[in-house]
Design an enzyme around this catalytic site. Structure first.
Site, PDB file in Angstrom:
ATOM      1  N   ALA A 114     -53.655 216.860 123.628  1.00  0.00           N
ATOM      2  CA  ALA A 114     -52.546 217.498 124.296  1.00  0.00           C
ATOM      3  C   ALA A 114     -52.445 217.106 125.912  1.00  0.00           C
ATOM      4  O   ALA A 114     -52.348 218.325 126.666  1.00  0.00           O
ATOM      5  CB  ALA A 114     -52.187 218.834 123.817  1.00  0.00           C
TER       6      ALA A 114
ATOM      7  N   ASP B  78     -69.873 216.999 104.166  1.00  0.00           N
ATOM      8  CA  ASP B  78     -70.151 216.477 105.670  1.00  0.00           C
ATOM      9  C   ASP B  78     -70.576 217.664 106.457  1.00  0.00           C
ATOM     10  O   ASP B  78     -71.394 217.489 107.398  1.00  0.00           O
ATOM     11  CB  ASP B  78     -68.985 215.716 106.236  1.00  0.00           C
ATOM     12  CG  ASP B  78     -68.705 214.439 105.667  1.00  0.00           C
ATOM     13  OD1 ASP B  78     -69.497 213.870 104.815  1.00  0.00           O
ATOM     14  OD2 ASP B  78     -67.451 213.887 105.873  1.00  0.00           O
ATOM     15  N   GLY B  79     -70.143 218.839 106.174  1.00  0.00           N
ATOM     16  CA  GLY B  79     -70.708 219.660 107.172  1.00  0.00           C
ATOM     17  C   GLY B  79     -72.170 220.207 106.953  1.00  0.00           C
ATOM     18  O   GLY B  79     -72.842 220.478 107.793  1.00  0.00           O
TER      19      GLY B  79
END
Length: 265
Positions: A184, A45-46
């Site tokens: 986060a 995919d990269g």
């Protein structure tokens, strides 16, 4: 038909790329990286993400094909041992394709300049070493004041990537939507966010207005940007779409099951 082949540097990918070039040449195809009709990536995919950004100005005329040589690939329909079958499929090409939505990213900077990007997977805005405070507007209406490490906005095809690791939903790529997930976030009596992923409709957009700082980090797919002070970041479903040559049906949920769950019992 003119075909461009883009490979990563791995030995397995280089070997598959060489075999592909030889078989395509023998079949009479025109190979070259300038103004191709089809771009074949060999790797994962990269590699395909890199090719997408390389040809981002030609999305209306280019179709992509991914050949997979690693362990996991959501954009790769073919394996390296299927080179012969791929060449045969190309010989019977009738222009068939499937298209997926992209993410439009526009950044406004403190010096009154701007920048525009397209993302296949996602874009993020973060701070490292300190908390990011950011107003979040939806359709130019204030929604919340975010406090946390950062925010991720993804496409449906990008929902299986970084967005998923932040608790985002997996979205079928036929849905023209974008997803906002928190990285986060801080939620207590003083600071409060929605603390859940948000799906926005194709006629909606999200604008991030971070507190003035000079240490923000922005990513667009695999590219990390260290921009000048950002005033706002506006993200929406792009008018452009990415097109993949589709010679056989690969069910999206089969890909998801294979990638994250494993072989059926």
């Amino acid at each position: 038909m003119k075909i461009a082949i883009i490979s990563n540097s791995g030995a397995k990918s280089q070997a598959a790329s060489t075999a592909l070039r030889q078989q395509l040449t023998a079949a009479g195809f025109d190979l070259g990286t300038k103004q191709p009709d089809v771009v074949i990536t060999v790797g994962g995919d990269g590699t395909l993400l890199s090719a997408f950004h390389r040809y981002a100005d030609s999305l209306a005329t280019v179709r992509f094909i991914g050949v997979h040589t690693g362990h996991l690939g959501f954009y790769t329909d073919w394996r390296d041992y299927e080179i012969g079958d791929l060449v045969t499929a190309l010989q019977h090409d009738a222009g068939q394709s499937v298209s997926y939505p992209l993410l439009d990213v526009r950044a406004e900077f403190a010096d009154h300049t701007s920048a525009h990007y397209l993302a296949l997977n996602e874009a993020t805005l973060r701070r490292y070493g300190s908390t990011m405070r950011c107003d979040v507007d939806i359709r130019d209406n204030f929604f919340e004041n975010f406090r946390g490490d950062g925010l991720c906005v993804s496409t449906p095809t990008g929902s299986t990537a970084y967005s998923k690791s932040n608790g985002g939903a997996v979205i079928h790529p036929r849905l023209d939507a974008l997803q906002v997930t928190e990285i986060a976030s801080i939620n207590n009596r003083v600071f409060r966010t929605l603390a859940a992923p948000m799906l926005l409709a194709p006629d909606e957009w999200v604008t991030l207005k971070p507190e003035p700082r000079e240490d923000y980090l922005m990513t667009v797919d695999q590219f990390t940007l260290d921009p000048q002070p950002i005033v706002s970041l506006t993200l929406k479903v792009a008018q452009e779409r990415v097109h993949f040559a589709q010679y056989r049906h690969m069910h999206f949920w089969d890909r998801v099951e294979d990638a994250f769950i494993g072989a059926k019992q």
